[in-house]
Enzyme design. Sequence first.
Site, PDB file in Angstrom:
ATOM      1  N   SER A   1      16.589  -5.149   0.440  1.00 28.06           N
ATOM      2  CA  SER A   1      17.720  -5.805   1.026  1.00 28.06           C
ATOM      3  C   SER A   1      17.949  -5.595   2.374  1.00 28.06           C
ATOM      4  O   SER A   1      18.129  -6.440   2.922  1.00 28.06           O
ATOM      5  CB  SER A   1      19.093  -5.171   0.152  1.00 28.06           C
ATOM      6  OG  SER A   1      18.959  -5.817  -1.256  1.00 28.06           O
TER       7      SER A   1
ATOM      8  N   ASP B   1       8.223 -16.281   1.203  1.00 28.37           N
ATOM      9  CA  ASP B   1       9.319 -17.172   1.051  1.00 28.37           C
ATOM     10  C   ASP B   1       9.657 -17.648   0.048  1.00 28.37           C
ATOM     11  O   ASP B   1      10.866 -18.012  -0.337  1.00 28.37           O
ATOM     12  CB  ASP B   1       9.163 -18.239   2.225  1.00 28.37           C
ATOM     13  CG  ASP B   1       9.394 -17.816   3.720  1.00 28.37           C
ATOM     14  OD1 ASP B   1       9.907 -16.525   3.980  1.00 28.37           O
ATOM     15  OD2 ASP B   1       9.074 -18.399   4.716  1.00 28.37           O
TER      16      ASP B   1
ATOM     17  N   GLY C   1      32.335  -1.571 -22.871  1.00 29.53           N
ATOM     18  CA  GLY C   1      32.902  -0.363 -23.232  1.00 29.53           C
ATOM     19  C   GLY C   1      31.770   0.401 -23.414  1.00 29.53           C
ATOM     20  O   GLY C   1      30.535   0.486 -23.066  1.00 29.53           O
ATOM     21  N   GLY C   2      32.104   1.257 -24.201  1.00 29.54           N
ATOM     22  CA  GLY C   2      31.002   2.539 -24.850  1.00 29.54           C
ATOM     23  C   GLY C   2      29.844   1.765 -25.404  1.00 29.54           C
ATOM     24  O   GLY C   2      28.748   2.160 -25.398  1.00 29.54           O
TER      25      GLY C   2
ATOM     26  N   SER D   1       1.725  -5.800  -9.585  1.00 27.45           N
ATOM     27  CA  SER D   1       2.048  -6.684 -10.982  1.00 27.45           C
ATOM     28  C   SER D   1       0.766  -7.363 -11.488  1.00 27.45           C
ATOM     29  O   SER D   1       0.261  -7.985 -10.600  1.00 27.45           O
ATOM     30  CB  SER D   1       3.265  -7.409 -10.701  1.00 27.45           C
ATOM     31  OG  SER D   1       4.566  -6.944 -10.482  1.00 27.45           O
TER      32      SER D   1
ATOM     33  N   GLU E   1       0.888  -1.199   0.141  1.00 25.15           N
ATOM     34  CA  GLU E   1      -0.084   0.130  -0.024  1.00 25.15           C
ATOM     35  C   GLU E   1       0.891   1.348   0.147  1.00 25.15           C
ATOM     36  O   GLU E   1       1.908   1.097   0.312  1.00 25.15           O
ATOM     37  CB  GLU E   1      -1.147   0.037   1.212  1.00 25.15           C
ATOM     38  CG  GLU E   1      -2.039  -1.149   1.297  1.00 25.15           C
ATOM     39  CD  GLU E   1      -2.863  -1.013   2.269  1.00 25.15           C
ATOM     40  OE1 GLU E   1      -2.683  -0.082   3.194  1.00 25.15           O
ATOM     41  OE2 GLU E   1      -3.887  -1.818   2.396  1.00 25.15           O
TER      42      GLU E   1
ATOM     43  N   GLU F   1       9.436  -7.237  -2.871  1.00 27.22           N
ATOM     44  CA  GLU F   1       9.362  -8.713  -2.187  1.00 27.22           C
ATOM     45  C   GLU F   1      10.117  -8.456  -0.931  1.00 27.22           C
ATOM     46  O   GLU F   1      10.676  -9.590  -0.645  1.00 27.22           O
ATOM     47  CB  GLU F   1       9.415  -9.744  -3.150  1.00 27.22           C
ATOM     48  CG  GLU F   1       8.364  -9.799  -4.182  1.00 27.22           C
ATOM     49  CD  GLU F   1       8.398 -11.167  -4.985  1.00 27.22           C
ATOM     50  OE1 GLU F   1       8.509 -12.163  -4.306  1.00 27.22           O
ATOM     51  OE2 GLU F   1       7.921 -11.181  -6.034  1.00 27.22           O
TER      52      GLU F   1
END
Length: 378
Positions: free
Chosen positions: A365, A239, A338-339, A157, A126, A362
């Site tokens: 960390s 879980d 690289g680029g 989702s 929420e 979910e």
Amino acid sequence: MTPDLAEHETAIVNEIERFADNVLRPQAAAIDEEARFAIAHLQALGDMGIMGMNLPEAYGGVELSGPALYRAVELIAGACGSTASMLTAHFLATDSLLIGGDEALCERFLPAAADGRALGAFALTEPEAGSNPADMRSFAAPEEGGYRLKGSKCFISNAGAADFIVVYAKTDKAAGARGVSAFVIEPKQMEGIEIGPHEKTMGLRGGHVFSLTFDCHVPAENRIGAEGTGFRTAMKVLDNGRIEVAAQATGIAAAALNDAIAYAKERKVGGHPIADFQGLQWMLADMATDLAAARALGHQAAAKRGGRDRYSTESAFAKLYASEAAWRIADKALQIHGGYGYTRDMPLERYLRDLRIFRIYEGSSEIQRTIIARGLLA
């Protein structure tokens, strides 16, 4: 490295790998670029049994073991993160029914969910109750024949296309987490449910998330389990969900590592492939080690899935390490390119954008570290 799987599971996983390589991967960039909802793959996923991989055969599912399910999700995510996000959000809904619901409720919803005829969503978060769901304000008050469910949810989702949504709401405001109950709502059939446009997200742009508000009647038979058991059901579901997030993370990380290895062999500087340079070799070695460690923790948690003992700590280990390690791996893979890696012509920047949410949803960390610490100090 994949744990040993039963022969029939190996055949299923191999079929999913072919589907991921031949169907999902070629369309992943377009799904991201156009923010096209990954339900475009829903029917194909249903036809293959993928939508019911977590469900028992009694309800039309494939009933894969935890390790086989982990590998299947990993393969799908490595090909298209948005499709994996849509799929695993569906699993959160069906797991809610499987874990907390009675047989009648499961028989009503799960067979159609298993073959792709019905898409599920899981509504816990929420606007003011994210990391601490016990603070939720959604409330279900008894009324004739069931409940009057009022409230709002965000970042849900699949909600915009869902045939059923598992909603968690208070039935006892004074009881905290013990006052949370779970319900199934059917947005295409019930009045009083409003779903907003999908959010414009940084990554997983084809795994659409929505806000929803509701003031609707929910029949008593749509309650999942007894009143007050919803929070316990949600934690058990998460879980499983955290193991699936770990699988998604390692799948995308593996794709990034494979791209980096291939590029390092092809790209030449001074007439030599950059793979010949020790500094780059050490980068690849660190990436591979991170991936192996993440997978090991994921497999450890997946092996406990469906058992009698709780595995909250193991799933927290898996999600925490995999989500953070995958970011390091993808970041190094982009650096190796690289680029060119910074351009949208290559998938590296998409991997990074897709991976960023895994350290948030979910259970962030920080929440995973809290779960682990509580287990240590119990």
